[in-house]
Scaffold this active site. Structure first.
Site, short mmCIF file in Angstrom:
data_model
loop_
_atom_site.label_atom_id
_atom_site.label_comp_id
_atom_site.label_asym_id
_atom_site.label_seq_id
_atom_site.Cartn_x
_atom_site.Cartn_y
_atom_site.Cartn_z
N CYS A 109 33.85 32.64 5.35
CA CYS A 109 33.54 33.64 4.31
C CYS A 109 32.66 34.69 4.99
CB CYS A 109 32.83 33.00 3.13
SG CYS A 109 33.68 31.55 2.44
N PRO A 112 29.35 40.23 4.71
CA PRO A 112 29.49 41.54 5.36
C PRO A 112 29.41 41.54 6.88
CG PRO A 112 27.26 41.30 4.53
CD PRO A 112 28.00 40.05 4.12
N GLY A 113 29.24 40.36 7.52
CA GLY A 113 29.39 40.29 8.96
C GLY A 113 28.15 40.01 9.77
N CYS A 229 23.09 30.49 -0.86
CA CYS A 229 21.80 31.13 -1.15
C CYS A 229 21.44 30.86 -2.60
CB CYS A 229 21.84 32.63 -0.85
SG CYS A 229 23.12 33.55 -1.74
#
Length: 300
Positions: A109, A112-113, A229
Site C-alpha cells: 500500500c 504517497p511513497g 496509524c
C-alpha cells in the site's frame, strides 16, 4: 472537556498525558534522503538558514525534528530531493523491516511513497522494490515522490493489495494497511474532534485479507511488517491474531530505538496470543508523532 478516545483508557498508559498531548500540534519531522545527501551536510546547510534540527534517534539515521520550520516543502533541499517531510513513527517502518541491498521487497500500500523511498534508500538503490498502489490518482504523487528522491530500483503496480499476484515471492513485505487513522488526530483547532473506528467492520475484513496475502507473498525466511496509524485493537492485534490462527507465522521482537509499548494481549472479550507482546504501540505522549502500531512477522 470529554475524552477523545474513552474506549482506550484501559490500554493506553498514563492516559491523561495521552489526552493532553493530543491537544498539541504535530512537530515537523524530516528524513534526510541519503541517496542524495549526507545527514551532516543537510543539517549544516539548514542550520545556516536558522532551522534547527534535533536528531530523533542519532545522526546516522538522518531523522530529525525541525524547529523553526513551518513549510518544509518550500525549501530548496526539498526540491533537490535531499529531505522528505515524514512522521517519525512512519520512518520507523523501513528501519524495523531492515531491507538489504539486492533483496526483492514489496510495499503493498505504497502511496504517497515516503516509506517506499526509505526502503530504497536503505537498499542503496540496489535490488528491487515493488510499490503497489491501486488508485491511479495516488500513483501520480507516488511517482513524483520516488522521482524527486532519486529512487531508481522501484516499479509501480496497481493491484488490489488483497489480490496481489502470487507469482513472485519477496524477501520483505511492508503492509501499511488502510485504517481508521485515529493516530493522526491532534486537536489543534477549537471544536475539532476525533471519530473512532467503531462499527467499521469492512475495514477489519479488508485488513485480514491483506495480511494473509502479504504473508503468502513472503519467501521462506522472509519478514512482513504489518502497520497501521490507529489505536483500535480490532485493527491491530486482532488482525495479527487472525494471521497466527490461519498461517504458520511467528512474531519477531521490534527494535526501533524509540520508546514503545508492547502489543496488548486482551481487549474486551478477546484474548490474543502471547506473541502479540512482541508487537509495538507508539503513543504521541511517548513519541511526539503520529500514533502507530507495528508487528514484525517472520515466515519459517
Amino acid at each position: 472537556m470529554p475524552f477523545v478516545f474513552p474506549r482506550y483508557q484501559v490500554i493506553v498508559p498514563d492516559y491523561p498525558l495521552f489526552e493532553e498531548k493530543l491537544r498539541d500540534p504535530l512537530p515537523v519531522h524530516l528524513r534526510v534522503n541519503q541517496l542524495k545527501a549526507s545527514p551532516g551536510a543537510v543539517r549544516t546547510a539548514l542550520e545556516r538558514t536558522g532551522i534547527s534540527l534535533l536528531p530523533s534517534i542519532d545522526d546516522a539515521h538522518g531523522l530529525y525534528e525541525a524547529q523553526g520550520l513551518d513549510a518544509p516543502g518550500n525549501l530548496l533541499a526539498y526540491y533537490m530531493g535531499q529531505i522528505h517531510p515524514q512522521a517519525l513513527t512512519s520512518c520507523l517502518a523501513a528501519l524495523v523491516l531492515q531491507p538489504a541491498a539486492g533483496q526483492c521487497v514489496l510495499d503493498l500500500c505504497a502511496a504517497p511513497g515516503g516509506k517506499t523511498a526509505h526502503l530504497a534508500q536503505l537498499m542503496g538503490n540496489r535490488g528491487l522494490v515493488v510499490a503497489n498502489e491501486l488508485y491511479a490518482s495516488r500513483q501520480v504523487p507516488l511517482g513524483h515522490t520516488l522521482a524527486r528522491l532519486g529512487v531508481a530500483n522501484t516499479v509501480v503496480t496497481g493491484y488490489q493489495a488483497q489480490e496481489f499476484p502470487l507469482r513472485q515471492r519477496f524477501d520483505r513485505v511492508l503492509a501499511d494497511v488502510p485504517c481508521s487513522g485515529e493516530g493522526r488526530f491532534r486537536r489543534v483547532k477549537a471544536g475539532s474532534h476525533a471519530r473512532g473506528s467503531t462499527g467499521k467492520t469492512w475495514m477489519t475484513d479488508l485488513q485480514r485479507k491483506i495480511i494473509l496475502r502479504a504473508y503468502d507473498l513472503l519467501d521462506e525466511g522472509g519478514r512482513l511488517l504489518y502497520a497501521t496509524c490507529t489505536y483500535n485493537p480490532l485493527e491491530n492485534e486482532a488482525v495479527v491474531q487472525y494471521l497466527l490462527e490461519n498461517r504458520e507465522a511467528r512474531l519477531i521482537p521490534i527494535q526501533s530505538g524509540i520508546a514503545a509499548e508492547p502489543g496488548i494481549q486482551e481487549w474486551e472479550d478477546e484474548r490474543y496470543d502471547r506473541q502479540l507482546a512482541m508487537a509495538a504501540r507508539f503513543y504521541p505522549h511517548r513519541v511526539d508523532s503520529v500514533g502507530f502500531f507495528m508487528a514484525l512477522i517472520g515466515r519459517p
